[in-house]
Design a protein around this motif. Sequence first.
Motif, mmCIF file in Angstrom:
data_model
loop_
_atom_site.group_PDB
_atom_site.id
_atom_site.type_symbol
_atom_site.label_atom_id
_atom_site.label_comp_id
_atom_site.label_asym_id
_atom_site.label_seq_id
_atom_site.Cartn_x
_atom_site.Cartn_y
_atom_site.Cartn_z
ATOM 1 N N ALA A 165 -4.437 0.670 4.570
ATOM 2 C CA ALA A 165 -3.714 -0.564 4.888
ATOM 3 C C ALA A 165 -4.341 -1.259 6.089
ATOM 4 O O ALA A 165 -4.498 -2.490 6.106
ATOM 5 N N ASP A 181 2.449 -1.471 4.762
ATOM 6 C CA ASP A 181 2.153 -0.044 4.747
ATOM 7 C C ASP A 181 3.489 0.662 4.550
ATOM 8 O O ASP A 181 4.271 0.825 5.484
ATOM 9 N N ASN A 187 7.107 1.992 7.233
ATOM 10 C CA ASN A 187 7.317 3.427 7.116
ATOM 11 C C ASN A 187 8.607 3.821 7.827
ATOM 12 O O ASN A 187 8.780 3.511 9.005
ATOM 13 N N ASP A 189 4.300 -2.513 9.149
ATOM 14 C CA ASP A 189 4.540 -1.086 8.967
ATOM 15 C C ASP A 189 5.999 -0.902 8.552
ATOM 16 O O ASP A 189 6.917 -1.080 9.355
ATOM 17 N N VAL A 211 0.875 -1.177 0.000
ATOM 18 C CA VAL A 211 0.000 0.000 0.000
ATOM 19 C C VAL A 211 0.910 1.224 0.000
ATOM 20 O O VAL A 211 1.696 1.425 0.926
ATOM 21 N N LEU A 214 0.802 2.662 11.897
ATOM 22 C CA LEU A 214 -0.097 1.539 11.633
ATOM 23 C C LEU A 214 -0.494 0.830 12.927
ATOM 24 O O LEU A 214 -1.673 0.550 13.156
ATOM 25 N N LYS A 254 -3.335 6.673 3.600
ATOM 26 C CA LYS A 254 -2.659 5.425 3.234
ATOM 27 C C LYS A 254 -2.677 4.410 4.380
ATOM 28 O O LYS A 254 -2.974 3.239 4.158
ATOM 29 N N THR A 255 -2.345 4.852 5.576
ATOM 30 C CA THR A 255 -2.307 3.925 6.711
ATOM 31 C C THR A 255 -3.705 3.423 7.052
ATOM 32 O O THR A 255 -3.884 2.241 7.393
#
Length: 347
Positions: free
Chosen positions: A106, A208, A127, A125, A93, A133, A102-103
Amino acid sequence: MSGEPTPAPARESRPTPAPSRPRPRPDAATAAELTEDAIVRFRGDRPTQGWRGTLYGLTGGLINPGIGPVERARQEQLRRIRRPLPGSHQIAVSSIKGGVGKTSVAACLGLVLAENRGDRVIALDANPDAGTLADRLTSEVSVTVRHLLDNIEATHSLTDVARYTSLAGRLQVLASEQDPAMSEAFNREEYERVCEVLTRFYNIVITDSGTGLVHSAMEGTLALADSLVVVGAPTVDGASRASKTLDWLIAHGHAARVANAVVVLSCDRVSREVDRARVREHFEARCRAVVEVPHDPHLATGGRIELSRLKPATHDAFLELAAHLADEFGAGQRPVEVSRATVPSYP
């Protein structure tokens, strides 16, 4: 009597040779095809909505008018979501722009897939900037992907992996490192090592990813993803950035992924001055499917997400997204290991 014709002699009947039976092919099918939906003859679906459900309930089931088109469409959607998955499938995602949901996408995708399937689903996650997340799903961020990496050589079973995850319903969640200085070190090699472990024990891995497309971990995400979800918004900046994400992917050799991608338009911010139909048409021409997620007060709080608190239209949108992604399940997937250790039970 001489006037009667002489009957013709009976012709000897010969048995018709039985047609030759084709030779069996042991690999012609698998056990995954013998699902309840495929082999059970239902005497009639029981309606639960509208006048059909009311009539069925008032008569104690004596009168069953059958399900209506809305319920039939929902059943078909759930059949798609529950499509057998013989191996593992990784879903990325992504978005080049932050703040477009976005989160949330996901998280809700993970919850919907975990709720409606019987296999194992995990949300990771990846990121690099202290992702949220886990905050949105379990509020448990004391154990992160960094702890898993530090002990990855001793991780040999599902139980070992579960030490580093938290649980949101039936969805396992692996949090990102919350110290930005440490998370920046989460590079492609480390991401691939984590995914190598996760895909051994989980059927679906949802990543994510961060907003930096040139980040090392993002390179690994794109390299390993079986399906891609690009999140944008029906606004000038949100739609433009989502389309630029597709442009960047095509320019870097991912044209096939773009053609097979699903674009999610998060409608938290909308304006009557924006032609939403034109935005949708733009992405429908570039990608496999487009899903619009309506504004939802529960998601807008930025707090912990619970499917039961979503508006029905929002829940429906994430079911649609899950169905589009499940349409790709089963094609060339990696096998999932069966853990010899005790598998944690789901509630």
